[in-house]
Motif scaffolding. Structure first.
Motif, PDB file in Angstrom:
ATOM      1  N   ALA A  19       0.822  -1.218   0.000  1.00 28.61           N
ATOM      2  CA  ALA A  19       0.000   0.000   0.000  1.00 28.61           C
ATOM      3  C   ALA A  19       0.852   1.263   0.000  1.00 28.61           C
ATOM      4  N   SER A  20       0.483   2.189  -0.862  1.00 25.49           N
ATOM      5  CA  SER A  20       1.158   3.497  -0.862  1.00 25.49           C
ATOM      6  C   SER A  20       0.215   4.610  -0.429  1.00 25.49           C
ATOM      7  N   ILE A  21      -1.041   4.240  -0.136  1.00 27.47           N
ATOM      8  CA  ILE A  21      -2.018   5.269   0.223  1.00 27.47           C
ATOM      9  C   ILE A  21      -1.581   6.134   1.414  1.00 27.47           C
ATOM     10  N   PHE A  23       1.079   7.547   1.977  1.00 28.67           N
ATOM     11  CA  PHE A  23       1.821   8.738   1.532  1.00 28.67           C
ATOM     12  C   PHE A  23       1.299   9.314   0.224  1.00 28.67           C
ATOM     13  N   ASP A  24       0.822   8.443  -0.704  1.00 28.66           N
ATOM     14  CA  ASP A  24       0.458   9.055  -1.996  1.00 28.66           C
ATOM     15  C   ASP A  24      -0.902   9.748  -1.959  1.00 28.66           C
ATOM     16  N   LYS A  25      -1.578   9.666  -0.799  1.00 23.36           N
ATOM     17  CA  LYS A  25      -2.813  10.455  -0.686  1.00 23.36           C
ATOM     18  C   LYS A  25      -2.521  11.944  -0.821  1.00 23.36           C
ATOM     19  N   GLU A  79      -4.987   0.060  -1.695  1.00 19.87           N
ATOM     20  CA  GLU A  79      -3.601   0.250  -2.164  1.00 19.87           C
ATOM     21  C   GLU A  79      -3.131   1.688  -2.288  1.00 19.87           C
ATOM     22  N   ASP A  80      -3.741   2.410  -3.218  1.00 18.06           N
ATOM     23  CA  ASP A  80      -3.152   3.733  -3.486  1.00 18.06           C
ATOM     24  C   ASP A  80      -4.239   4.757  -3.820  1.00 18.06           C
ATOM     25  N   ILE A  81      -3.820   5.984  -4.013  1.00 15.87           N
ATOM     26  CA  ILE A  81      -4.765   7.076  -4.242  1.00 15.87           C
ATOM     27  C   ILE A  81      -5.568   6.856  -5.526  1.00 15.87           C
ATOM     28  N   HIS A  82      -4.936   6.186  -6.489  1.00 18.12           N
ATOM     29  CA  HIS A  82      -5.624   5.980  -7.768  1.00 18.12           C
ATOM     30  C   HIS A  82      -6.816   5.028  -7.602  1.00 18.12           C
ATOM     31  N   MET A  83      -6.563   3.924  -6.860  1.00 19.88           N
ATOM     32  CA  MET A  83      -7.637   2.946  -6.649  1.00 19.88           C
ATOM     33  C   MET A  83      -8.693   3.495  -5.696  1.00 19.88           C
ATOM     34  N   SER A 105      -3.452   3.209 -17.643  1.00 17.82           N
ATOM     35  CA  SER A 105      -2.955   2.263 -16.651  1.00 17.82           C
ATOM     36  C   SER A 105      -2.547   3.073 -15.446  1.00 17.82           C
ATOM     37  N   ARG A 106      -2.429   2.431 -14.307  1.00 19.71           N
ATOM     38  CA  ARG A 106      -1.904   3.177 -13.170  1.00 19.71           C
ATOM     39  C   ARG A 106      -0.460   3.614 -13.428  1.00 19.71           C
ATOM     40  N   ASN A 107       0.197   2.913 -14.356  1.00 22.34           N
ATOM     41  CA  ASN A 107       1.606   3.272 -14.603  1.00 22.34           C
ATOM     42  C   ASN A 107       1.751   4.650 -15.234  1.00 22.34           C
ATOM     43  N   ASP A 108       0.934   4.943 -16.249  1.00 22.55           N
ATOM     44  CA  ASP A 108       1.017   6.305 -16.806  1.00 22.55           C
ATOM     45  C   ASP A 108       0.287   7.303 -15.914  1.00 22.55           C
ATOM     46  N   GLN A 109      -0.722   6.795 -15.195  1.00 22.30           N
ATOM     47  CA  GLN A 109      -1.458   7.674 -14.285  1.00 22.30           C
ATOM     48  C   GLN A 109      -0.557   8.197 -13.168  1.00 22.30           C
ATOM     49  N   VAL A 110       0.195   7.277 -12.539  1.00 19.99           N
ATOM     50  CA  VAL A 110       1.033   7.706 -11.416  1.00 19.99           C
ATOM     51  C   VAL A 110       2.180   8.581 -11.914  1.00 19.99           C
ATOM     52  N   ALA A 111       2.706   8.254 -13.082  1.00 17.77           N
ATOM     53  CA  ALA A 111       3.804   9.075 -13.623  1.00 17.77           C
ATOM     54  C   ALA A 111       3.320  10.499 -13.886  1.00 17.77           C
ATOM     55  N   ALA A 313       9.889  -1.914 -17.938  1.00 16.84           N
ATOM     56  CA  ALA A 313       9.490  -0.536 -17.758  1.00 16.84           C
ATOM     57  C   ALA A 313       9.176  -0.319 -16.268  1.00 16.84           C
ATOM     58  N   TYR A 314       7.903  -0.307 -15.890  1.00 16.30           N
ATOM     59  CA  TYR A 314       7.564  -0.053 -14.487  1.00 16.30           C
ATOM     60  C   TYR A 314       7.874  -1.254 -13.609  1.00 16.30           C
ATOM     61  N   SER A 315       8.469  -1.005 -12.452  1.00 13.10           N
ATOM     62  CA  SER A 315       8.582  -1.995 -11.378  1.00 13.10           C
ATOM     63  C   SER A 315       8.067  -1.356 -10.100  1.00 13.10           C
ATOM     64  N   LYS A 316       7.581  -2.188  -9.201  1.00 15.15           N
ATOM     65  CA  LYS A 316       6.934  -1.626  -8.006  1.00 15.15           C
ATOM     66  C   LYS A 316       7.921  -0.900  -7.115  1.00 15.15           C
ATOM     67  N   ASP A 317       9.214  -1.195  -7.279  1.00 12.07           N
ATOM     68  CA  ASP A 317      10.229  -0.415  -6.547  1.00 12.07           C
ATOM     69  C   ASP A 317       9.941   1.082  -6.695  1.00 12.07           C
ATOM     70  N   MET A 318       9.406   1.420  -7.877  1.00 15.10           N
ATOM     71  CA  MET A 318       9.242   2.835  -8.196  1.00 15.10           C
ATOM     72  C   MET A 318       8.188   3.519  -7.337  1.00 15.10           C
ATOM     73  N   GLN A 319       7.383   2.738  -6.649  1.00 12.31           N
ATOM     74  CA  GLN A 319       6.447   3.332  -5.700  1.00 12.31           C
ATOM     75  C   GLN A 319       7.206   4.055  -4.577  1.00 12.31           C
ATOM     76  N   ASP A 320       8.444   3.595  -4.356  1.00 10.47           N
ATOM     77  CA  ASP A 320       9.276   4.229  -3.327  1.00 10.47           C
ATOM     78  C   ASP A 320       9.846   5.578  -3.772  1.00 10.47           C
ATOM     79  N   ASP A 321       9.442   6.043  -4.945  1.00 17.79           N
ATOM     80  CA  ASP A 321       9.950   7.341  -5.413  1.00 17.79           C
ATOM     81  C   ASP A 321       9.339   8.516  -4.648  1.00 17.79           C
ATOM     82  N   LYS A 322       8.115   8.287  -4.111  1.00 21.07           N
ATOM     83  CA  LYS A 322       7.405   9.441  -3.557  1.00 21.07           C
ATOM     84  C   LYS A 322       7.865   9.873  -2.170  1.00 21.07           C
ATOM     85  N   PRO A 323       8.035   8.941  -1.212  1.00 17.62           N
ATOM     86  CA  PRO A 323       8.412   9.426   0.130  1.00 17.62           C
ATOM     87  C   PRO A 323       9.646  10.333   0.149  1.00 17.62           C
TER      88      PRO A 323
HETATM   89  N1  ARG Z   1       0.938   2.994  -6.302  1.00 16.91           N
HETATM   90  C1  ARG Z   1       1.699   2.731  -7.487  1.00 16.91           C
HETATM   91  C2  ARG Z   1       2.958   3.614  -7.492  1.00 16.91           C
HETATM   92  O1  ARG Z   1       3.008   4.514  -6.738  1.00 16.91           O
HETATM   93  C3  ARG Z   1       0.892   2.985  -8.691  1.00 16.91           C
HETATM   94  C4  ARG Z   1       1.313   2.204  -9.900  1.00 16.91           C
HETATM   95  C5  ARG Z   1       0.924   0.784  -9.769  1.00 16.91           C
HETATM   96  N2  ARG Z   1       1.131   0.075 -10.964  1.00 16.91           N
HETATM   97  C6  ARG Z   1       1.160  -1.228 -10.989  1.00 16.91           C
HETATM   98  N3  ARG Z   1       1.386  -1.811 -12.114  1.00 16.91           N
HETATM   99  N4  ARG Z   1       0.959  -1.947  -9.905  1.00 16.91           N
HETATM  100  O2  ARG Z   1       3.879   3.372  -8.197  1.00 16.91           O
END
Ligand code: ARG
Length: 457
Positions: A19-21, A23-25, A79-83, A105-111, A313-323
């Motif tokens: 869950a990233s909610i 912080f990403d809220k 999970e996150d602000i998007h969902m 996708s959440r991938n372009d959405q979060v970016a 391309a996207y990996s979930k590691d990248m969720q750690d970009d925000k904090p």
């Molecule tokens: N919460 C995710 C993030 O911050 C959003 C993207 C999730 N994408 C996915 N394929 N699970 O990166």
């Protein structure tokens, strides 16, 4: 949102790590804005019926009003602000909500959301740094003539003016702002429409969403769009460079506020007391600005290391970009505001600065330069003669300009009484008239240019 292929729900730990909610809220405004731009485009291109799009837009506005009024709940299952926003939308408008995620996708959405957030952070830093510039310019103007010792190796080197010293920080901060501006220009491309990684088969209009969100245009490669976090790293590197400058200024305040220096006294608002030593006035805010710079650099290296080994391309590691970016923004905002307040309200002890400048033989270079100019000595020889004069003044416990003429002529017969014209600290700073030099007229020129640049913004 993705339960179709699963028989069981995730474990509690899976939920917690995923869950990233929490912080990403913080990105809810950007998420709503991105979704509104997306659905407007889906309607315009005929991908979603106009009435569904209208229902979605109205629903997103309702969700936003609710977030603004009641805050964003932290539902880990979502999970996150998007969902979360999509779930709230479904609660608000029912079935049409499910059409919002078409061609996305959440991938372009979060970016996209994150770029919007970082762009705002840059804009805020720019405004705050502008206020720091103004404070530095104002104090520099007040002290354009005030002589202080200039240091190299933290040893008295040559006299400078306090105005010149403060304008040095002006120039650093101006570079920080231009660095943020450069980062902003590269950031300002919209990844929305890259979808998960490969683009989409729907006839979307990426120019339209990019323009609606204030971007200069869409990003050009779908894989790069969802896996690029350069903009976040550039924000952090720009912030780090800025924090280093703030830290150096803070360090000078700490040093200058100490009793041996006594160059500055911080206002009550920017000092703290000691619970045991009643005489203390501690420069805690300056120390914390110095400390925060270390944390900011740590946040920058943290995200670099998160990113360095990721395949496209996207990996979930990248969720750690925000904090790290969120934390940096808070630390930097406090640091800039604290330094601005300290600069605005400090009392500079210019009498003390002058005294130290006079006591430190800081005009020795002026004597050497005079010997070159007026007596024709090669600089190396002039340097040696001056060294002997300094040693003599030290032995007699007098300032250089108080050495009797017989003492000077005994060291070198080519010296005459005209030399006293260059041995005072005022004569020394007044003579440093080269472009960028410390002569008060030059400092005033630099201040006028700085003010004009601010007004032209
Ligand atoms: N919460 C995710 C993030 O911050 C959003 C993207 C999730 N994408 C996915 N394929 N699970 O990166």
């Amino acid at each position: 949102m993705w339960g179709g292929r699963f028989a069981e729900g995730p474990s509690a730990v899976m939920r917690a790590i995923n869950a990233s909610i929490p912080f990403d809220k913080q990105m809810w405004r950007q998420d709503i804005a991105g979704s509104k731009a997306h659905v407007a485009m889906l309607a315009e291109t005929g991908i979603v019926a106009r009435e569904d799009a209208d229902a979605i837009t109205a629903g997103l506005e309702k969700v936003a009003d609710d977030y603004a009024a009641n805050g964003v709940s932290e539902d880990l299952a979502l999970e996150d602000i998007h969902m979360l926003t999509e779930a709230r939308l479904a609660e608000a408008i029912g079935t049409p909500a499910g059409r919002l995620h078409t061609a996305r996708s959440r991938n372009d959405q979060v970016a996209t959301d994150f770029r919007l957030w970082v762009r705002d952070a840059i804009d805020e830093a720019n405004v705050a740094l502008g206020a720091l510039l103004d404070a530095l310019i104002a104090r520099a103007e007040e002290h354009a003539d005030a002589v202080m010792p200039g240091f190299t190796h933290l040893q008295s080197a040559q006299p400078v003016t306090l105005g010149h010293h403060l304008m040095a920080y002006h120039d650093m901060v101006a570079r920080d702002r231009s660095r943020f501006a450069d980062a902003r220009a590269r950031l300002n491309r919209c990844p929305l429409g890259a979808a998960a990684l490969a683009g989409t088969g729907f006839p979307i209009d990426r120019e339209m969403t990019a323009a609606a969100l204030g971007f200069d245009g869409p990003t050009t490669n779908s894989l790069d769009s969802v896996s690029d976090r350069d903009f976040a790293i550039e924000y952090l590197t720009s912030a780090s460079q800025c924090a280093l400058h703030l830290s150096r200024l803070a360090e000078e305040f700490v040093l200058w506020a100490s009793q041996p220096f006594g160059f500055v006294s911080l206002s009550d608002q920017w000092s703290t007391g000691s619970s045991i030593m009643p005489q203390k006035r501690n420069p805690d805010a300056a120390e914390l600005v110095r400390g925060h710079s270390g944390r900011i650099v740590g946040l920058m290296t943290g995200l670099m290391i998160t990113m360095k080994g990721l395949p496209l391309a996207y990996s979930k590691d990248m969720q750690d970009d925000k904090p790290p970016v969120f934390e940096c923004h808070g630390l930097l905002a406090l640091s800039i505001a604290a330094m601005t307040g300290m600069v605005e309200s400090a009392t500079f002890r210019t009498d003390r600065m002058r005294g130290v400048a006079e006591a430190g033989f800081a005009t020795a270079t002026d004597l050497a330069d005079w010997l070159v100019r007026e007596a024709g000595l090669p600089f190396r020889e002039a340097h040696h003669v001056t060294g002997r004069a300094v040693a003599r003044a030290e032995a007699l416990h007098v300032k250089l300009d108080a050495l009797p003429i017989e003492e000077l002529t005994a060291i070198d017969a080519r010296i005459d009484a005209r030399v006293y014209g260059v041995l005072t600290v005022d004569a020394s700073v007044a003579s440093r008239r080269s472009f960028g030099g410390t002569a008060p007229d030059r400092v005033r020129g630099a201040i006028a240019a700085a003010r004009a640049a601010r007004e032209a913004e």
